[in-house]
Write an enzyme that holds these catalytic residues in place. Sequence first.
Site, PDB file in Angstrom:
ATOM      1  N   ASP A 113       0.860  -1.186   0.000  1.00  0.00           N
ATOM      2  CA  ASP A 113       0.000   0.000   0.000  1.00  0.00           C
ATOM      3  C   ASP A 113       0.896   1.236   0.000  1.00  0.00           C
ATOM      4  O   ASP A 113       1.705   1.419   0.916  1.00  0.00           O
ATOM      5  CB  ASP A 113      -0.858  -0.062   1.274  1.00  0.00           C
ATOM      6  CG  ASP A 113      -1.811   1.105   1.392  1.00  0.00           C
ATOM      7  OD1 ASP A 113      -1.651   2.126   0.692  1.00  0.00           O
ATOM      8  OD2 ASP A 113      -2.726   0.993   2.239  1.00  0.00           O
ATOM      9  N   ILE A 114       0.738   2.080  -0.990  1.00  0.00           N
ATOM     10  CA  ILE A 114       1.629   3.241  -1.122  1.00  0.00           C
ATOM     11  C   ILE A 114       1.472   4.211   0.053  1.00  0.00           C
ATOM     12  O   ILE A 114       2.426   4.905   0.409  1.00  0.00           O
ATOM     13  CB  ILE A 114       1.420   3.948  -2.482  1.00  0.00           C
ATOM     14  CG1 ILE A 114       2.622   4.817  -2.824  1.00  0.00           C
ATOM     15  CG2 ILE A 114       0.108   4.725  -2.515  1.00  0.00           C
ATOM     16  CD1 ILE A 114       2.678   5.276  -4.267  1.00  0.00           C
ATOM     17  N   TYR A 131      -8.300   4.010 -14.812  1.00  0.00           N
ATOM     18  CA  TYR A 131      -7.972   4.486 -16.166  1.00  0.00           C
ATOM     19  C   TYR A 131      -7.581   3.356 -17.128  1.00  0.00           C
ATOM     20  O   TYR A 131      -7.273   3.606 -18.289  1.00  0.00           O
ATOM     21  CB  TYR A 131      -6.897   5.569 -16.117  1.00  0.00           C
ATOM     22  CG  TYR A 131      -7.387   6.902 -15.582  1.00  0.00           C
ATOM     23  CD1 TYR A 131      -8.724   7.103 -15.241  1.00  0.00           C
ATOM     24  CD2 TYR A 131      -6.514   7.975 -15.411  1.00  0.00           C
ATOM     25  CE1 TYR A 131      -9.174   8.322 -14.740  1.00  0.00           C
ATOM     26  CE2 TYR A 131      -6.960   9.209 -14.928  1.00  0.00           C
ATOM     27  CZ  TYR A 131      -8.288   9.380 -14.589  1.00  0.00           C
ATOM     28  OH  TYR A 131      -8.719  10.588 -14.108  1.00  0.00           O
ATOM     29  N   VAL A 152      -5.792   4.910  -5.558  1.00  0.00           N
ATOM     30  CA  VAL A 152      -4.680   5.508  -4.815  1.00  0.00           C
ATOM     31  C   VAL A 152      -5.098   6.860  -4.225  1.00  0.00           C
ATOM     32  O   VAL A 152      -4.798   7.185  -3.078  1.00  0.00           O
ATOM     33  CB  VAL A 152      -3.464   5.711  -5.750  1.00  0.00           C
ATOM     34  CG1 VAL A 152      -2.364   6.479  -5.038  1.00  0.00           C
ATOM     35  CG2 VAL A 152      -2.941   4.363  -6.242  1.00  0.00           C
ATOM     36  N   ASP A 153      -5.775   7.626  -5.021  1.00  0.00           N
ATOM     37  CA  ASP A 153      -6.207   8.967  -4.620  1.00  0.00           C
ATOM     38  C   ASP A 153      -7.049   8.918  -3.344  1.00  0.00           C
ATOM     39  O   ASP A 153      -6.778   9.647  -2.367  1.00  0.00           O
ATOM     40  CB  ASP A 153      -7.030   9.542  -5.785  1.00  0.00           C
ATOM     41  CG  ASP A 153      -7.094  11.057  -5.785  1.00  0.00           C
ATOM     42  OD1 ASP A 153      -6.418  11.674  -4.948  1.00  0.00           O
ATOM     43  OD2 ASP A 153      -7.824  11.602  -6.624  1.00  0.00           O
ATOM     44  N   SER A 206      -2.328   5.079 -13.969  1.00  0.00           N
ATOM     45  CA  SER A 206      -3.299   4.797 -15.049  1.00  0.00           C
ATOM     46  C   SER A 206      -3.756   3.345 -15.134  1.00  0.00           C
ATOM     47  O   SER A 206      -4.570   3.025 -16.003  1.00  0.00           O
ATOM     48  CB  SER A 206      -2.775   5.222 -16.438  1.00  0.00           C
ATOM     49  OG  SER A 206      -2.805   6.625 -16.587  1.00  0.00           O
ATOM     50  N   THR A 207      -3.248   2.473 -14.251  1.00  0.00           N
ATOM     51  CA  THR A 207      -3.592   1.047 -14.409  1.00  0.00           C
ATOM     52  C   THR A 207      -4.842   0.611 -13.629  1.00  0.00           C
ATOM     53  O   THR A 207      -5.188  -0.574 -13.624  1.00  0.00           O
ATOM     54  CB  THR A 207      -2.429   0.128 -13.976  1.00  0.00           C
ATOM     55  OG1 THR A 207      -2.183   0.343 -12.589  1.00  0.00           O
ATOM     56  CG2 THR A 207      -1.181   0.384 -14.787  1.00  0.00           C
ATOM     57  N   GLY A 208      -5.482   1.566 -12.946  1.00  0.00           N
ATOM     58  CA  GLY A 208      -6.684   1.219 -12.192  1.00  0.00           C
ATOM     59  C   GLY A 208      -7.935   1.634 -12.962  1.00  0.00           C
ATOM     60  O   GLY A 208      -8.229   1.100 -14.026  1.00  0.00           O
ATOM     61  N   ASN A 249      -6.844  12.751 -10.280  1.00  0.00           N
ATOM     62  CA  ASN A 249      -7.576  13.140 -11.487  1.00  0.00           C
ATOM     63  C   ASN A 249      -7.465  14.651 -11.622  1.00  0.00           C
ATOM     64  O   ASN A 249      -7.006  15.327 -10.701  1.00  0.00           O
ATOM     65  CB  ASN A 249      -9.019  12.638 -11.475  1.00  0.00           C
ATOM     66  CG  ASN A 249      -9.786  13.194 -10.300  1.00  0.00           C
ATOM     67  OD1 ASN A 249      -9.832  14.405 -10.091  1.00  0.00           O
ATOM     68  ND2 ASN A 249     -10.362  12.311  -9.501  1.00  0.00           N
TER      69      ASN A 249
HETATM   70  P1  ADP Z   1      -5.688   5.586 -12.245  1.00  0.00           P
HETATM   71  O1  ADP Z   1      -6.953   6.416 -12.133  1.00  0.00           O
HETATM   72  O2  ADP Z   1      -4.481   6.393 -12.645  1.00  0.00           O
HETATM   73  O3  ADP Z   1      -5.900   4.354 -13.039  1.00  0.00           O
HETATM   74  P2  ADP Z   1      -5.957   4.139  -9.682  1.00  0.00           P
HETATM   75  O4  ADP Z   1      -5.706   4.718  -8.353  1.00  0.00           O
HETATM   76  O5  ADP Z   1      -7.368   3.757 -10.040  1.00  0.00           O
HETATM   77  O6  ADP Z   1      -5.355   5.203 -10.732  1.00  0.00           O
HETATM   78  O7  ADP Z   1      -5.036   2.852  -9.897  1.00  0.00           O
HETATM   79  C1  ADP Z   1      -3.661   2.890 -10.158  1.00  0.00           C
HETATM   80  C2  ADP Z   1      -3.014   1.611  -9.634  1.00  0.00           C
HETATM   81  O8  ADP Z   1      -2.823   1.712  -8.234  1.00  0.00           O
HETATM   82  C3  ADP Z   1      -3.827   0.337  -9.849  1.00  0.00           C
HETATM   83  O9  ADP Z   1      -2.922  -0.679 -10.291  1.00  0.00           O
HETATM   84  C4  ADP Z   1      -4.385   0.025  -8.463  1.00  0.00           C
HETATM   85  O10 ADP Z   1      -4.553  -1.384  -8.259  1.00  0.00           O
HETATM   86  C5  ADP Z   1      -3.284   0.525  -7.584  1.00  0.00           C
HETATM   87  N1  ADP Z   1      -3.658   0.915  -6.197  1.00  0.00           N
HETATM   88  C6  ADP Z   1      -4.884   1.164  -5.680  1.00  0.00           C
HETATM   89  N2  ADP Z   1      -4.775   1.502  -4.374  1.00  0.00           N
HETATM   90  C7  ADP Z   1      -3.448   1.463  -4.066  1.00  0.00           C
HETATM   91  C8  ADP Z   1      -2.680   1.691  -2.867  1.00  0.00           C
HETATM   92  N3  ADP Z   1      -3.250   2.046  -1.712  1.00  0.00           N
HETATM   93  N4  ADP Z   1      -1.322   1.550  -2.942  1.00  0.00           N
HETATM   94  C9  ADP Z   1      -0.711   1.209  -4.100  1.00  0.00           C
HETATM   95  N5  ADP Z   1      -1.378   0.995  -5.246  1.00  0.00           N
HETATM   96  C10 ADP Z   1      -2.721   1.097  -5.231  1.00  0.00           C
END
Ligand code: ADP
Length: 169
Positions: A10-11, A126, A33-34, A122-124, A24
């Site tokens: 988890d970041i 997006y 992540v946001d 962008s991998t979530g 966004n």
């Molecule tokens: P985007 O809108 O740029 O696609 P997201 O936040 O939806 O961003 O997803 C980006 C990546 O981060 C995805 O691979 C998702 O699984 C991953 N992700 C989601 N939550 C976390 C977290 N708490 N820590 C690290 N990576 C995360």
Amino acid sequence: MTTITLVQGDITRQSVDAIVNAANSSLLGGGGVDGAIHRRGGPEILADCRRLRASSYGKGLATGQAVATTAGELDARWVIHTVGPVWQAGGGDAPLLASCYRESLRVADELGARTVAFPAISTGVYRWPMEDAARIAVETVLNTPTGVEEVRFVLFDARAYEAFAERLG
Ligand code: ADP
């Protein structure tokens, strides 16, 4: 010399100078992540984002750009917000995804950050395919001159971790 490290996790739990947010363009919060960054970082981050919207970023943050705020209660000094491109049917704007990494590192350099954690931008929501996103992320970091000493990719699951590990050989 920049060292690239990979972590599965988890970041928002990382201890680094700067945590990059896959934001966004509104800068006013979202999912993934946001959402996690704002939940754990507390209201100061959003307050800073609102100040940016009220000053230099009236129209929000453009795709491929980056801007820093406080990291609130996270174990970091700054959050660097960047907006990835959305994967469209059949393709995506790869230079814009590369720009997210490059611009985030430029902002990190301006701040004097030495350790920076990136998610797989962008991998979530997006929808960018993980293997291609990993290729762009690793290539861009390797080709960007920076004073950042450690770039830590923080991958949420094993599949994302493997995609990045594959690229690093
Ligand atoms: P985007 O809108 O740029 O696609 P997201 O936040 O939806 O961003 O997803 C980006 C990546 O981060 C995805 O691979 C998702 O699984 C991953 N992700 C989601 N939550 C976390 C977290 N708490 N820590 C690290 N990576 C995360």
